[in-house]
Design an enzyme around this catalytic site. Sequence first.
Site, PDB file in Angstrom:
ATOM      1  N   ARG A 229       0.779  -1.172   0.080  1.00 53.01           N
ATOM      2  CA  ARG A 229       0.002   0.199  -0.145  1.00 53.01           C
ATOM      3  C   ARG A 229       0.789   1.298   0.112  1.00 53.01           C
ATOM      4  NH1 ARG A 229      -3.737  -2.213  -1.717  1.00 53.01           N
ATOM      5  NH2 ARG A 229      -6.009  -2.428  -0.785  1.00 53.01           N
ATOM      6  N   GLU A 258      -3.509   7.581  -6.592  1.00 53.61           N
ATOM      7  CA  GLU A 258      -3.428   6.874  -7.855  1.00 53.61           C
ATOM      8  C   GLU A 258      -4.547   7.208  -8.633  1.00 53.61           C
ATOM      9  OE1 GLU A 258      -3.323   2.591  -6.909  1.00 53.61           O
ATOM     10  OE2 GLU A 258      -1.595   2.618  -5.739  1.00 53.61           O
ATOM     11  N   HIS A 276       0.295  -0.124  -9.977  1.00 56.06           N
ATOM     12  CA  HIS A 276      -0.497  -0.918  -9.308  1.00 56.06           C
ATOM     13  C   HIS A 276      -1.081  -2.213  -9.948  1.00 56.06           C
ATOM     14  CE1 HIS A 276      -3.401  -0.753  -5.401  1.00 56.06           C
ATOM     15  NE2 HIS A 276      -2.965  -2.176  -5.691  1.00 56.06           N
TER      16      HIS A 276
END
Length: 310
Positions: A229, A258, A276
């Site tokens: 994270r 993001e 990601h």
Amino acid sequence: MDRGLFMNSKWSCAVDQAIGLSDEEAASLTRACQVEYVDLGSSDKEQFSRFDMLLLHTKLPDEVLDAFSRCQYIGIRAHNTDYVNGSRAQTRGIVIRGLPQFGEHAVAEHAFALIFALTKQLIPAHNNTRTGSWRDGLSPGMAIRGKTLGIIGYGTIGKEVATLARALGMQVRIVSRHPSSAIESLDEVLRQSDIITLHASTKHNNGPLITKDEINCMKDGVILINTARGSLIEYDDLIQALLAGKIAGAGLDVFPEEPYRNPELLDLPNVVCTPHIAFFTTETIHNMNRCLVEQAVRYVEAHSDQEDQA
């Protein structure tokens, strides 16, 4: 599939357009409820008020959560549920459900992809070869056999990382909330590790795990990997450590927000970033989607039975 509205149930389910269900998965969901794909970043928040359920794989701002005024259930296509403000949802009586851990092999493999990219200088070496510069400006790479890998967070992903590391001849040091004879203190692992990889949870919400204080405990020239994270690292402190050379390189798949667009970090030559995607394999997505839909359908079936009995 037709991504419009399916009128076959009084239950109405919004599906984050970031989630792409297969025809089979979509058919299973639409047998239980009306389904509509939605853009959660849309300026038209009023449209969200008609949904009883939401399935998502996107960070949900509080104002968008509030716009789902009749929502009873939010299914999150992730193990951690921090895409949603849990306390705010709880006051509304919304059930939030994440997934069991899927993709531990994929995430562990991606962590090592980042490690190899940095230790073997894959990106600058590729660019040099492509432009004809050959070895100009390249320093010797790092062999990882015999190096010490610090694993912070020892759940299913951390354990898979340890298995791969030992197979590659690395020494493994472990930090975990779960006590055992193999667990060491964070400070000790930070001081001893040549490479550090983060696989900790954010469930306890105690702020960043890695700040300038923790960075100062690390070896000079350490490599830091984060596929867990973005909130686990204070990224301003990370940037300063990368600029100073305290951290020799960082491999990052997750960020404070993001999409992440900060050139102070992204333009550094000793950083490898991915958007990601550590979990993002065909196999993992299939398993996550299947479970996401099954959990939502079970919720509808259980509460439909309750309404029928009322």
